[in-house]
Design a protein around this motif. Structure first.
Motif, short mmCIF file in Angstrom:
data_model
loop_
_atom_site.label_atom_id
_atom_site.label_comp_id
_atom_site.label_asym_id
_atom_site.label_seq_id
_atom_site.Cartn_x
_atom_site.Cartn_y
_atom_site.Cartn_z
N ALA A 117 0.84 -1.20 0.00
CA ALA A 117 0.00 0.00 0.00
C ALA A 117 0.88 1.25 0.00
O ALA A 117 0.60 2.23 -0.73
CB ALA A 117 -0.92 -0.01 1.21
N ALA A 118 1.95 1.24 0.78
CA ALA A 118 2.81 2.42 0.90
C ALA A 118 3.47 2.77 -0.43
O ALA A 118 3.68 3.94 -0.74
CB ALA A 118 3.87 2.18 1.97
N SER A 119 3.81 1.76 -1.21
CA SER A 119 4.54 2.01 -2.46
C SER A 119 3.63 2.11 -3.67
O SER A 119 4.01 2.63 -4.72
CB SER A 119 5.54 0.87 -2.71
N GLY A 120 2.40 1.58 -3.56
CA GLY A 120 1.52 1.53 -4.73
C GLY A 120 1.84 0.35 -5.64
O GLY A 120 1.34 0.27 -6.76
N LEU A 121 2.66 -0.58 -5.16
CA LEU A 121 2.99 -1.78 -5.95
C LEU A 121 1.99 -2.88 -5.64
O LEU A 121 1.38 -2.91 -4.57
CB LEU A 121 4.41 -2.24 -5.63
N ALA A 122 1.83 -3.82 -6.60
CA ALA A 122 0.83 -4.89 -6.44
C ALA A 122 1.51 -6.21 -6.12
O ALA A 122 2.59 -6.51 -6.66
CB ALA A 122 0.01 -5.03 -7.72
N SER A 123 0.87 -7.01 -5.27
CA SER A 123 1.45 -8.31 -4.95
C SER A 123 0.81 -9.39 -5.81
O SER A 123 -0.35 -9.29 -6.22
CB SER A 123 1.26 -8.62 -3.46
N ILE A 124 1.61 -10.40 -6.11
CA ILE A 124 1.14 -11.54 -6.90
C ILE A 124 1.73 -12.78 -6.23
O ILE A 124 2.90 -12.75 -5.80
CB ILE A 124 1.57 -11.35 -8.38
#
Ligand SMILES: Cc1cc2nc3c(=O)[nH]c(=O)nc-3n(C[C@H](O)[C@H](O)[C@H](O)COP(=O)(O)O)c2cc1C
Length: 210
Positions: A117-124
């Protein structure tokens, strides 16, 4: 016979310096590790190198990555490209350690429980290991920890030896079945605390296959 060109002492064009850091330009890695609650932490690091299918990491013992890797010996070595530098930098002043260790707090680090959430990156989800991968990173290397040691000469760092067990690459970077196109892939380089991409290609080594 090879002749060596000896320079006279007066031709020395260097000065002795005492830099605070020796980060002379290595790729940024977003290392994902497993938190105690089963969520995934992200730690930006730049101390890494590959030897065959082993990757050696240099990790500060005061951070969450070191704690996580000792408890659960799996990780993903996610490699961002230059377009992701601002997401990396959003993570830079954060730690997954709660409470924040005194030394890190003094340097301005704050606790962040959700680095995605802090970075705006998505997890997969990963395939072979429990920590998640980072979807936006063009290369994602799932790895297991073979050795974790804190050398006596550097009590604040661990040398972590990992073995790659699965390599994922964004489809548009792959040539044939198993090669990365070096003209399309560019690591994000951490060069004396500044971010850079690669410049123009210069040539290739005699063993290059593509
Ligand atoms: C680009 C970049 C490179 C970094 N390289 C390293 C490194 O190689 N090893 C390390 O331990 N910390 C490195 N750091 C510092 C860690 O990111 C920092 O200690 C962070 O708090 C780790 O998060 P964690 O405590 O949640 O693991 C780097 C930071 C940045 C922004």
């Amino acid at each position: 016979m090879q002749t060596s060109k000896a320079a006279s002492p007066s031709a020395d064009d260097t000065l002795l310096i005492q830099p605070k850091i020796l980060y002379y330009g290595t790729p940024v890695v977003l290392l994902t590790t497993l938190n105690e609650d089963g969520s995934t932490n992200i730690s930006p690091i730049s101390s890494s190198w590959a030897l065959g299918n082993h990757i050696v990491l240099g990790i500060g013992l005061g951070g969450k990555a070191a704690e996580n890797l000792q408890r659960y010996r799996e990780c993903v070595i996610n490699l961002p490209d230059p377009s992701l530098w601002e997401q990396v930098e959003r993570l830079a002043p954060t730690t997954g350690k709660n409470p924040v260790p005194t030394e890190k707090a003094a340097q301005g680090f704050t606790y962040q429980s959700d680095k995605f959430a802090a970075s705006g990156l998505a997890s997969i989800p990963s395939q072979q290991v429990r920590p998640a991968r980072i979807r936006e990173c063009p290369l994602q290397i799932e790895a297991v920890v073979e050795d974790f040691r804190a050398p006596a000469y550097a009590p604040f760092f661990a040398i972590v030896e990992t073995r790659a067990v699965a390599v994922h690459a964004h489809r548009d970077l792959i040539i044939g079945e198993h090669h990365i196109d070096p003209r399309l892939w560019s690591p994000l380089i951490y060069n004396f605390r500044h971010y850079f991409g690669l410049g123009e290609p210069l040539g290739k080594t005699f063993r290059a296959e593509v």
